[in-house]
Design a protein around this motif. Sequence first.
Motif, short mmCIF file in Angstrom:
data_model
loop_
_atom_site.label_atom_id
_atom_site.label_comp_id
_atom_site.label_asym_id
_atom_site.label_seq_id
_atom_site.Cartn_x
_atom_site.Cartn_y
_atom_site.Cartn_z
N THR A 240 0.85 -1.19 0.00
CA THR A 240 0.00 0.00 0.00
C THR A 240 0.88 1.24 0.00
N THR A 241 0.57 2.20 -0.87
CA THR A 241 1.16 3.53 -0.76
C THR A 241 0.17 4.41 -0.03
N ILE A 242 0.65 5.19 0.94
CA ILE A 242 -0.24 6.03 1.74
C ILE A 242 0.31 7.44 1.83
N THR A 243 -0.57 8.42 1.74
CA THR A 243 -0.23 9.82 1.93
C THR A 243 -1.26 10.45 2.85
N THR A 244 -0.81 11.08 3.92
CA THR A 244 -1.69 11.87 4.78
C THR A 244 -1.07 13.26 4.93
N SER A 245 -1.86 14.30 4.70
CA SER A 245 -1.28 15.64 4.67
C SER A 245 -2.23 16.70 5.21
N PHE A 246 -1.67 17.63 6.00
CA PHE A 246 -2.36 18.85 6.39
C PHE A 246 -1.81 20.03 5.59
N ASP A 247 -1.13 19.75 4.50
CA ASP A 247 -0.44 20.80 3.74
C ASP A 247 -1.05 21.10 2.38
N GLY A 248 -1.97 20.30 1.90
CA GLY A 248 -2.55 20.52 0.59
C GLY A 248 -3.92 21.18 0.68
N VAL A 249 -4.43 21.57 -0.45
CA VAL A 249 -5.76 22.19 -0.50
C VAL A 249 -6.84 21.14 -0.68
N ALA A 250 -6.64 20.22 -1.62
CA ALA A 250 -7.64 19.19 -1.92
C ALA A 250 -6.99 18.13 -2.78
N THR A 251 -7.72 17.05 -3.05
CA THR A 251 -7.25 16.00 -3.93
C THR A 251 -8.44 15.39 -4.67
N THR A 252 -8.19 14.89 -5.87
CA THR A 252 -9.21 14.17 -6.61
C THR A 252 -9.01 12.66 -6.49
N ALA A 253 -7.98 12.24 -5.76
CA ALA A 253 -7.70 10.82 -5.60
C ALA A 253 -8.78 10.15 -4.78
N ALA A 254 -9.08 8.89 -5.10
CA ALA A 254 -10.00 8.11 -4.27
C ALA A 254 -9.37 7.94 -2.89
N PRO A 255 -10.17 7.98 -1.81
CA PRO A 255 -9.59 7.79 -0.47
C PRO A 255 -8.78 6.49 -0.38
N ILE A 256 -9.36 5.41 -0.91
CA ILE A 256 -8.65 4.12 -0.95
C ILE A 256 -9.02 3.42 -2.25
N GLU A 257 -8.04 2.85 -2.92
CA GLU A 257 -8.26 1.95 -4.04
C GLU A 257 -7.53 0.65 -3.76
N VAL A 258 -8.17 -0.44 -4.08
CA VAL A 258 -7.55 -1.77 -3.93
C VAL A 258 -7.50 -2.42 -5.30
N HIS A 259 -6.32 -2.81 -5.71
CA HIS A 259 -6.10 -3.37 -7.04
C HIS A 259 -5.76 -4.85 -6.94
N GLY A 260 -6.47 -5.67 -7.71
CA GLY A 260 -6.21 -7.10 -7.74
C GLY A 260 -5.92 -7.58 -9.15
N GLU A 261 -5.69 -8.86 -9.29
CA GLU A 261 -5.35 -9.42 -10.60
C GLU A 261 -6.49 -9.29 -11.60
N THR A 262 -7.73 -9.27 -11.10
CA THR A 262 -8.86 -9.27 -12.03
C THR A 262 -9.83 -8.10 -11.82
N GLY A 263 -9.45 -7.13 -11.00
CA GLY A 263 -10.35 -6.01 -10.80
C GLY A 263 -9.80 -4.97 -9.84
#
Length: 365
Positions: A240-263
């Motif tokens: 898992t790559t994780i980023t937590t920040s009080f330094d940015g304005v906003a993000t369009t990234a999904a809070p969490i994504e889980v990637h597997g071999e088939t989905g």
Amino acid sequence: MGDAHRIGVVGLGVISRAYLDTLVGRSAVRVTAVADLDASRSAAVAAELPGARALSVEKLLSSPDVDTVLNLTVPAAHAEIALGAIAHGKNVYGEKPLAAELADAHAVLEAAAKAAVGVGCAPDTVLGTGIQTARAAVEAGSIGRPLFASAVMVTPGHERWHPHPDFYYTPGGGPLLDMGPYYLSSLVHLLGPVRAVIGASSRLRAERVIGSGPRAGERIPVEVDSHVSGVLEHEGGALTTITTSFDGVATTAAPIEVHGETGTLTVPDPNNFDGEVRLLGLGEPEWRTLPPSAGYVGAARGVGLLDFVAADGQRAPRAGGELALHVLETMTALLRSSAEGRRIELSTSVRRPVLVPLTPPEKWR
């Protein structure tokens, strides 16, 4: 009502209202005492709760009318209050993190084991239909073998809305220790415990300006890193790559994504109890939303305490101390890794909590 589990609440700040809204009026529990460093606040809250007394912190911890202490103090006081309650034979359920320092968290669990009392800890948002439905999908093989995940939390800092945000920027605070428990608890539910971490962090502003309330405009010092990124190696092999920040304005990234071999799964904000879980299967033309299939429906802050009480020693509480300890070690290891510039292996592990079956409000309330 005589058989209801008796709760004593220590700390009557902003978050206490959400807990009381959930707990008051439930047949399984009864709030019998409240305490706060501000005695007038204790008196005002007790006046709203039939049968509750306003006590000093010391008297509440020793009160024979309290079975479990709900510890809603600031992080720096979590361990002190927990140890005081345990010393009087009380169970403890606290806000996250379990303690501001890892050694103190170990001490809390060791003291509880010796006293044969239970320890629970927030966050309980992960027990709602959002995270639990995503976990059920992973366990059902909807994405095949999980390979990696991403977790992202970016805000400009809680001082913009919180009238007394000092503790967010003192030891026990910061974006990782404040918000990380939601994301890391979710990731343990989804992918299992963490075995090692690599971290990097920064603190590029020495002070913050309070944006609301009676102290608006006041500058407060920043004593912790305000941006933390890292890589988590899960025991099952996923990363898992994780980023937590009080330094940015906003993000369009999904809070969490889980990637597997088939989905791939997009998982809703773990700071909320519900939300949309979406799945895109390999070769499918578009994302589809999964209906809720697990979790406490309509859950609210405090459902973890109700789950803790319902466990009653017959099973491990889903928002339990062992999970909180593992999450805290993961977070502190990320900060150590950043400071020392090396990969760090964890000393703790935890068994994943039991999946919450889809439970309608009338069943858990």
